[in-house]
Write a protein that holds these residues in place. Sequence first.
Motif, PDB file in Angstrom:
ATOM      1  N   ILE A  34       0.858  -1.188   0.000  1.00 31.40           N
ATOM      2  CA  ILE A  34       0.000   0.000   0.000  1.00 31.40           C
ATOM      3  C   ILE A  34       0.893   1.237   0.000  1.00 31.40           C
ATOM      4  O   ILE A  34       2.045   1.193   0.451  1.00 31.40           O
ATOM      5  N   SER A  35       0.379   2.363  -0.525  1.00 29.23           N
ATOM      6  CA  SER A  35       1.175   3.589  -0.522  1.00 29.23           C
ATOM      7  C   SER A  35       0.728   4.508   0.614  1.00 29.23           C
ATOM      8  O   SER A  35       1.538   5.179   1.232  1.00 29.23           O
ATOM      9  N   GLU A  36      -0.579   4.556   0.867  1.00 26.28           N
ATOM     10  CA  GLU A  36      -1.097   5.376   1.965  1.00 26.28           C
ATOM     11  C   GLU A  36      -1.475   4.445   3.114  1.00 26.28           C
ATOM     12  O   GLU A  36      -1.972   3.340   2.870  1.00 26.28           O
ATOM     13  N   PRO A  37      -1.252   4.870   4.364  1.00 25.64           N
ATOM     14  CA  PRO A  37      -1.647   4.001   5.478  1.00 25.64           C
ATOM     15  C   PRO A  37      -3.158   3.747   5.498  1.00 25.64           C
ATOM     16  O   PRO A  37      -3.944   4.638   5.152  1.00 25.64           O
ATOM     17  N   LEU A  38      -3.537   2.531   5.860  1.00 25.11           N
ATOM     18  CA  LEU A  38      -4.956   2.186   5.998  1.00 25.11           C
ATOM     19  C   LEU A  38      -5.468   2.696   7.341  1.00 25.11           C
ATOM     20  O   LEU A  38      -4.721   2.716   8.322  1.00 25.11           O
ATOM     21  N   THR A  39      -6.727   3.122   7.349  1.00 22.10           N
ATOM     22  CA  THR A  39      -7.311   3.559   8.627  1.00 22.10           C
ATOM     23  C   THR A  39      -7.859   2.330   9.347  1.00 22.10           C
ATOM     24  O   THR A  39      -8.937   1.837   9.022  1.00 22.10           O
ATOM     25  N   LEU A  40      -7.083   1.837  10.263  1.00 20.13           N
ATOM     26  CA  LEU A  40      -7.468   0.595  10.939  1.00 20.13           C
ATOM     27  C   LEU A  40      -7.960   0.835  12.357  1.00 20.13           C
ATOM     28  O   LEU A  40      -8.477  -0.062  13.004  1.00 20.13           O
ATOM     29  N   VAL A  41      -7.752   2.032  12.836  1.00 20.59           N
ATOM     30  CA  VAL A  41      -8.099   2.287  14.214  1.00 20.59           C
ATOM     31  C   VAL A  41      -8.751   3.665  14.298  1.00 20.59           C
ATOM     32  O   VAL A  41      -8.712   4.432  13.330  1.00 20.59           O
ATOM     33  N   ARG A  42      -9.346   3.985  15.459  1.00 22.69           N
ATOM     34  CA  ARG A  42     -10.180   5.180  15.630  1.00 22.69           C
ATOM     35  C   ARG A  42     -11.376   5.119  14.699  1.00 22.69           C
ATOM     36  O   ARG A  42     -11.814   6.119  14.132  1.00 22.69           O
ATOM     37  N   ASN A  43     -11.871   3.942  14.496  1.00 26.19           N
ATOM     38  CA  ASN A  43     -13.115   3.737  13.738  1.00 26.19           C
ATOM     39  C   ASN A  43     -13.738   2.420  14.207  1.00 26.19           C
ATOM     40  O   ASN A  43     -13.190   1.753  15.098  1.00 26.19           O
ATOM     41  N   GLU A  44     -14.828   2.054  13.581  1.00 22.84           N
ATOM     42  CA  GLU A  44     -15.519   0.824  14.009  1.00 22.84           C
ATOM     43  C   GLU A  44     -14.670  -0.426  13.826  1.00 22.84           C
ATOM     44  O   GLU A  44     -14.740  -1.350  14.616  1.00 22.84           O
ATOM     45  N   PHE A  45     -13.865  -0.417  12.755  1.00 21.99           N
ATOM     46  CA  PHE A  45     -13.038  -1.596  12.501  1.00 21.99           C
ATOM     47  C   PHE A  45     -12.143  -1.900  13.701  1.00 21.99           C
ATOM     48  O   PHE A  45     -12.078  -3.023  14.197  1.00 21.99           O
ATOM     49  N   GLY A  46     -11.457  -0.846  14.173  1.00 25.56           N
ATOM     50  CA  GLY A  46     -10.574  -1.015  15.320  1.00 25.56           C
ATOM     51  C   GLY A  46     -11.323  -1.511  16.544  1.00 25.56           C
ATOM     52  O   GLY A  46     -10.857  -2.403  17.266  1.00 25.56           O
ATOM     53  N   VAL A  47     -12.506  -0.961  16.748  1.00 25.79           N
ATOM     54  CA  VAL A  47     -13.315  -1.366  17.902  1.00 25.79           C
ATOM     55  C   VAL A  47     -13.677  -2.852  17.801  1.00 25.79           C
ATOM     56  O   VAL A  47     -13.543  -3.620  18.764  1.00 25.79           O
ATOM     57  N   VAL A  48     -14.102  -3.257  16.592  1.00 24.05           N
ATOM     58  CA  VAL A  48     -14.493  -4.661  16.400  1.00 24.05           C
ATOM     59  C   VAL A  48     -13.303  -5.578  16.651  1.00 24.05           C
ATOM     60  O   VAL A  48     -13.416  -6.603  17.341  1.00 24.05           O
ATOM     61  N   VAL A  49     -12.135  -5.211  16.118  1.00 23.88           N
ATOM     62  CA  VAL A  49     -10.944  -6.049  16.302  1.00 23.88           C
ATOM     63  C   VAL A  49     -10.628  -6.195  17.794  1.00 23.88           C
ATOM     64  O   VAL A  49     -10.462  -7.300  18.300  1.00 23.88           O
ATOM     65  N   GLY A  50     -10.581  -5.076  18.492  1.00 22.41           N
ATOM     66  CA  GLY A  50     -10.220  -5.115  19.905  1.00 22.41           C
ATOM     67  C   GLY A  50     -11.212  -5.892  20.744  1.00 22.41           C
ATOM     68  O   GLY A  50     -10.839  -6.692  21.601  1.00 22.41           O
ATOM     69  N   MET A  51     -12.484  -5.673  20.468  1.00 19.29           N
ATOM     70  CA  MET A  51     -13.512  -6.362  21.260  1.00 19.29           C
ATOM     71  C   MET A  51     -13.540  -7.850  20.963  1.00 19.29           C
ATOM     72  O   MET A  51     -13.676  -8.681  21.869  1.00 19.29           O
ATOM     73  N   THR A  52     -13.389  -8.196  19.688  1.00 12.34           N
ATOM     74  CA  THR A  52     -13.387  -9.607  19.313  1.00 12.34           C
ATOM     75  C   THR A  52     -12.245 -10.322  20.026  1.00 12.34           C
ATOM     76  O   THR A  52     -12.415 -11.395  20.606  1.00 12.34           O
ATOM     77  N   HIS A  53     -11.096  -9.695  19.994  1.00 12.04           N
ATOM     78  CA  HIS A  53      -9.924 -10.290  20.632  1.00 12.04           C
ATOM     79  C   HIS A  53     -10.169 -10.505  22.123  1.00 12.04           C
ATOM     80  O   HIS A  53      -9.796 -11.531  22.685  1.00 12.04           O
ATOM     81  N   PHE A  54     -10.844  -9.547  22.740  1.00 13.99           N
ATOM     82  CA  PHE A  54     -11.102  -9.677  24.166  1.00 13.99           C
ATOM     83  C   PHE A  54     -12.129 -10.780  24.451  1.00 13.99           C
ATOM     84  O   PHE A  54     -12.015 -11.497  25.443  1.00 13.99           O
ATOM     85  N   LEU A  55     -13.113 -10.914  23.573  1.00 12.98           N
ATOM     86  CA  LEU A  55     -14.265 -11.764  23.907  1.00 12.98           C
ATOM     87  C   LEU A  55     -14.141 -13.223  23.468  1.00 12.98           C
ATOM     88  O   LEU A  55     -14.876 -14.075  23.959  1.00 12.98           O
TER      89      LEU A  55
END
Lengths: 277, 364
Positions: free
Chosen positions: A136-157
């Motif tokens: 990729i040339s530009e960084p992907l927005t992976l956090v500070r959005n719903e995606f990041g929230v889903v990843v973090g919560m899934t990992h916890f649960l």
Amino acid sequence: MRGTLSDRMGAALLMAPLLLFLVLAYAWPFLGVVKWSFTLPTPGLGQYQALITDDLVQSVFIRTLRIAAIVTVVSVAAAYAITVVWVRGTPAQRLIAEFCILVPFWISVLTRAFGWVALLSNRGLINTWLQSIGFISEPLTLVRNEFGVVVGMTHFLIPFAVFPLASAMRSLDERVLLAARGLGSSRMRTFWTVFVPMTRSGIIGSAMIVFVFSLGFFVTPAILGGGRSVMIAELIYLRIFQSPDWGLGAAISVVLVVFVGALMALLFRYVKPKQLV
Amino acid sequence: MQQPGRAAEIKAIGIGKSFGSFRALDNLSLNIGRGEFLTLLGPSGSGKTTFLMILAGFVQPTEGKLLSDGTDITDRPAEQRAAGMVFQGYALFPHMSVEANIAFPLKVRKKSATEIKKRVGEMIERVGLVGHEKKLPSQLSGGQQQRVALARALVFEPGVLLLDEPFSALDKSLRGQMQAEMKRLHQETGTTFVFVTHDQSEALALSSRVAIFNHGKLLQVGAPDEVYDRPDNRFVAEFLGEINMLPLKGVKPADNGSTGLCEDRAVSMHCKAEKVRGDAILAIRPEHMSIAREAAAGENGIAATAIASTYLGAATKLDLTTRQGAKVTVSVPNEVAAAALSKGNSVWLTWPAEKGFLLPEGGQ
């Protein structure tokens, strides 16, 4: 089977300290919250009316339900795969799976949320690595959005989703699976038409636990959502601590507790409590 | 529904199975004939269930070959063997109705919906489950679950039906009923049945042949009367029912059988003294011995004292001790037992020459 009266008395006595604690530390204060919701700032149903008409509250409710639903599906699916390995794998596989399930319990939810920030942020490990290999040339927005929230919560649960599934898989009669294969069913078909349906109670229990947990999540969405994907618990926090609007905050809390209570009641109509552990 | 020609013929050649250092099966060779009802009989841990699991394809033998109608199926996985199987505890699919359970093997074989409906309907009728189609296994009695398991295993017309102690969970009267039912299903379908049990009376009642296992070895195969009346060794003799064993000396061949000395009295047997010479054991079933006041010259007989009796209704079981201390049990009419006991002294035990058989001294 019901125990004798003295058995039940004994059980009640053993549970009494916990019940007392729950009443003093949760139920009693919560009644205070209920009171606020009807009395602040003025007595009446005003806060509940505001709750129905307030666009922000509604969008947060909908986002919370959506995130909880996505997290539930992803967590249960991932937990199912891990649990199959944990319950039915070779001894070495079991050990690895058990390690993966138990280790997260030793790391605080806060540490894990910041860990994900370090991985997912614009200058985090994943973006840096993907850029360095030229993917990729530009960084992907992976956090500070719903995606990041889903990843973090899934990992916890995921670890919490494992236990009801493991209980269902352990109580399954091995011979039924042999019977399916003996009748000509491939391993794949046996898995989908026999194994999965037979663990249905575990799937329901697991999904309910994850979903209910997700509804009340605070730390993970607050950090990984970065204020842009506010969930219901964070909204309550904001109403109580930042824009002193205790009445509305209390009304949202009451609605959340009633909703979760209704879900739990529904859960126990389909699954016996002992199937969840 | 089943063409008798479709029943499978199975040949096991030198099958062995080790679990670590435990030898579960040792060098087993056995032919299972087309359409026969073969029972694998033995105590638990004898290897009979391991052999059944090898036939089903759930257990891979350590050595040996398995042929089905001449084709080597040793390495063929269970799902491709098309053997019907009824498990101990039935192993029905708990989340499927009776109908869906029976339809399962047909669905797996991708039969058309109309064919599935027709064959499941026929099978439900055949095993007497009409009216229970929509029920779940948990809503059925043990006997009904058993019928579902049989129907499910037979509906796809397998070449061989494997049954692992299917009646062990049923009470006695239901057991008898299900045994009769299974015999009928065997005749109607003509399929090869291989049946595992540890109950010798069940084995003798049901099968066309019985294979007796112990410690991972196949000890003897034969028709029920053959293994009961002419066991090859002591284990088979004892396992198939109560038996009296008397030490015999000076065994040697005679004109029409063999002779020997039993407690210093000459006795004769119709069986040949092929495997034994000199010292041996004379084995006689309790129902083949009678009580007499005295034994005529030339008649097989031995003196004994009655010590106890057990009333069994139709007959009485009488325990006796011979002069040299051998324990003998006989099954006699009630009044004979009473008379023998009331005298409290010596009686004679007699038996026909064709009912006694020789077993090698000691060991198995």
